[in-house]
Enzyme design. Structure first.
Site, PDB file in Angstrom:
ATOM      1  N   HIS A  48       0.813  -1.222   0.000  1.00 61.63           N
ATOM      2  CA  HIS A  48       0.000   0.000   0.000  1.00 61.63           C
ATOM      3  C   HIS A  48       0.846   1.271   0.000  1.00 61.63           C
ATOM      4  O   HIS A  48       0.349   2.335  -0.354  1.00 61.63           O
ATOM      5  CB  HIS A  48      -0.907   0.018   1.237  1.00 61.63           C
ATOM      6  CG  HIS A  48      -1.995  -1.002   1.218  1.00 61.63           C
ATOM      7  ND1 HIS A  48      -3.124  -0.896   0.450  1.00 61.63           N
ATOM      8  CD2 HIS A  48      -2.121  -2.186   1.865  1.00 61.63           C
ATOM      9  CE1 HIS A  48      -3.904  -1.944   0.627  1.00 61.63           C
ATOM     10  NE2 HIS A  48      -3.318  -2.756   1.485  1.00 61.63           N
ATOM     11  N   ARG A  73       6.897  -6.604   2.485  1.00 62.54           N
ATOM     12  CA  ARG A  73       5.615  -7.019   1.897  1.00 62.54           C
ATOM     13  C   ARG A  73       5.531  -6.475   0.478  1.00 62.54           C
ATOM     14  O   ARG A  73       5.294  -5.284   0.278  1.00 62.54           O
ATOM     15  CB  ARG A  73       4.439  -6.513   2.730  1.00 62.54           C
ATOM     16  CG  ARG A  73       3.113  -6.942   2.109  1.00 62.54           C
ATOM     17  CD  ARG A  73       1.941  -6.822   3.063  1.00 62.54           C
ATOM     18  NE  ARG A  73       1.497  -5.453   3.253  1.00 62.54           N
ATOM     19  CZ  ARG A  73       0.354  -5.130   3.862  1.00 62.54           C
ATOM     20  NH1 ARG A  73      -0.433  -6.083   4.348  1.00 62.54           N
ATOM     21  NH2 ARG A  73       0.023  -3.868   4.007  1.00 62.54           N
ATOM     22  N   ASP A  87      17.006 -10.582  -3.572  1.00 62.69           N
ATOM     23  CA  ASP A  87      18.378 -10.199  -3.932  1.00 62.69           C
ATOM     24  C   ASP A  87      18.824  -8.945  -3.177  1.00 62.69           C
ATOM     25  O   ASP A  87      20.012  -8.795  -2.844  1.00 62.69           O
ATOM     26  CB  ASP A  87      18.505  -9.975  -5.450  1.00 62.69           C
ATOM     27  CG  ASP A  87      18.569 -11.282  -6.230  1.00 62.69           C
ATOM     28  OD1 ASP A  87      18.653 -12.353  -5.587  1.00 62.69           O
ATOM     29  OD2 ASP A  87      18.524 -11.243  -7.475  1.00 62.69           O
ATOM     30  N   GLU A 152      -6.580 -13.307   4.152  1.00 63.93           N
ATOM     31  CA  GLU A 152      -7.349 -12.109   4.509  1.00 63.93           C
ATOM     32  C   GLU A 152      -8.588 -11.938   3.629  1.00 63.93           C
ATOM     33  O   GLU A 152      -9.022 -10.823   3.388  1.00 63.93           O
ATOM     34  CB  GLU A 152      -6.452 -10.862   4.480  1.00 63.93           C
ATOM     35  CG  GLU A 152      -5.543 -10.739   3.267  1.00 63.93           C
ATOM     36  CD  GLU A 152      -4.567  -9.564   3.347  1.00 63.93           C
ATOM     37  OE1 GLU A 152      -4.690  -8.721   4.236  1.00 63.93           O
ATOM     38  OE2 GLU A 152      -3.681  -9.485   2.479  1.00 63.93           O
ATOM     39  N   ASP A 178      -8.522  -6.323   5.457  1.00 65.13           N
ATOM     40  CA  ASP A 178      -9.025  -6.949   4.227  1.00 65.13           C
ATOM     41  C   ASP A 178     -10.036  -8.043   4.540  1.00 65.13           C
ATOM     42  O   ASP A 178     -11.008  -8.219   3.793  1.00 65.13           O
ATOM     43  CB  ASP A 178      -7.855  -7.518   3.409  1.00 65.13           C
ATOM     44  CG  ASP A 178      -7.190  -6.448   2.567  1.00 65.13           C
ATOM     45  OD1 ASP A 178      -7.899  -5.798   1.780  1.00 65.13           O
ATOM     46  OD2 ASP A 178      -5.980  -6.243   2.705  1.00 65.13           O
TER      47      ASP A 178
HETATM   48  C1  3PY Z   1      -4.907  -6.129   6.752  1.00 58.76           C
HETATM   49  O1  3PY Z   1      -5.360  -5.879   7.883  1.00 58.76           O
HETATM   50  O2  3PY Z   1      -5.613  -6.322   5.742  1.00 58.76           O
HETATM   51  C2  3PY Z   1      -3.463  -6.222   6.560  1.00 58.76           C
HETATM   52  O3  3PY Z   1      -3.022  -6.574   5.507  1.00 58.76           O
HETATM   53  C3  3PY Z   1      -2.536  -5.859   7.665  1.00 58.76           C
HETATM   54  O4  3PY Z   1      -2.914  -6.201   8.853  1.00 58.76           O
HETATM   55 MG    MG Z   2      -4.393  -6.615   3.978  1.00 59.46          MG
END
Ligand code: 3PY
Ligand code: MG
Length: 264
Positions: A48, A73, A87, A152, A178
């Site tokens: 994000h 991430r 890398d 998620e 999410d």
């Molecule tokens: C979420 O809450 O969707 C995340 O990816 C991080 O906690």
């Molecule tokens: Mg998330």
């Protein structure tokens, strides 16, 4: 130089409690402040936040002298992008939105050198290999890489057992924001249905023998999720910390009330 051990992965395996923070400010300077703050782990968010391999590299370098474990991430499951982060020196990757076992299998392949995987080989160009300075880097790399997948979505929960059965997935991290959206409760990660789904998922992950993680901001809830089986938690983000401190400070010098913190 010998291959650096992945301490985060070792502690996951030992079931040790590890507390972390999301890092979204995309700054090597603020990263250095956080790296010395006492967290077990920090995750550089490029899903994000406005990060790319170059900005992630600068943050990995800034944090390197400090006793903290770094995760990255990526914004997608693209093996080419994953290769660049590995890398650059990330040993642990947190992959968002993993919905089924096939996606998890492809991710395992993306983080491993052949024959187990498809990660391209160029130790001479890789900071992770100290540009060939690390003895036999390519032979040790697969063992030190740690793959954490995020479950998620409703689909991810439905496929959780199959995802857990994928060899090479070291841990599953639940993303409440999410997940809430996917379960029809956008913006309400505290909804009872979302909480119940998280509790059940953490218990299933822990019962599988893999490490369970979750994002949580309330200490009481962190303790509760730990009792449900979580062994690593993220307790907030640098953006929120900065904003809430700034709003509070500004508000404390005004006559009116400070603006309340945003929920998300
Ligand atoms: C979420 O809450 O969707 C995340 O990816 C991080 O906690
Ligand atoms: Mg998330």
């Amino acid at each position: 130089m010998d291959m650096p051990k992945n301490i985060f992965k070792q502690k996951l395996r030992q079931g040790q409690w590890q507390v972390g923070l999301f890092v979204g400010l995309a700054s090597s300077y603020s990263m250095e402040i956080l790296a010395g703050a006492g967290f077990d782990w920090l995750v550089i968010d490029a899903e994000h936040s406005p990060n790319n391999p170059a900005s992630v590299l600068a943050q990995l370098q800034a944090a390197a002298p400090y006793p903290v474990q770094l995760l990255v991430r990526p914004m997608s499951h693209d093996p080419a992008l994953i290769k660049q982060y590995l890398d650059a020196g990330a040993q642990t990757l947190l992959l968002p939105l993993v919905d089924d076992a096939e996606q998890a299998r492809q991710l395992v392949r993306a983080v491993r050198y052949p024959p187990e995987g498809i990660r391209g080989v160029a130790a001479s160009l890789a900071r992770a290999a100290q540009w060939t300075g690390i003895k036999d880097y390519v032979k040790h790399a697969n063992a030190e890489v740690c793959l954490v997948v995020q479950v998620e979505t409703r689909q991810g929960l439905e496929n959780l057992d199959a995802i857990l059965a994928v060899d090479g997935v070291d841990a599953v991290f639940i993303g409440p924001a999410d997940l809430a959206a996917s379960l029809g409760h956008l913006g309400d990660a505290g909804h009872p249905e979302v909480r119940a789904a998280i509790e059940a998922a953490l218990a299933r992950i822990a019962a599988s023998g893999k490490a369970a993680g979750v994002f949580v901001t309330e200490p009481g809830l962190a303790r509760h999720y730990r009792n449900c089986g979580a062994s690593f938690i993220a307790v907030g983000g640098d953006t929120t910390l900065l904003r809430s401190a700034a709003v509070k400070l500004a508000g404390s010098f005004r006559d009116g009330k400070a603006e309340p913190d945003a929920a998300n």
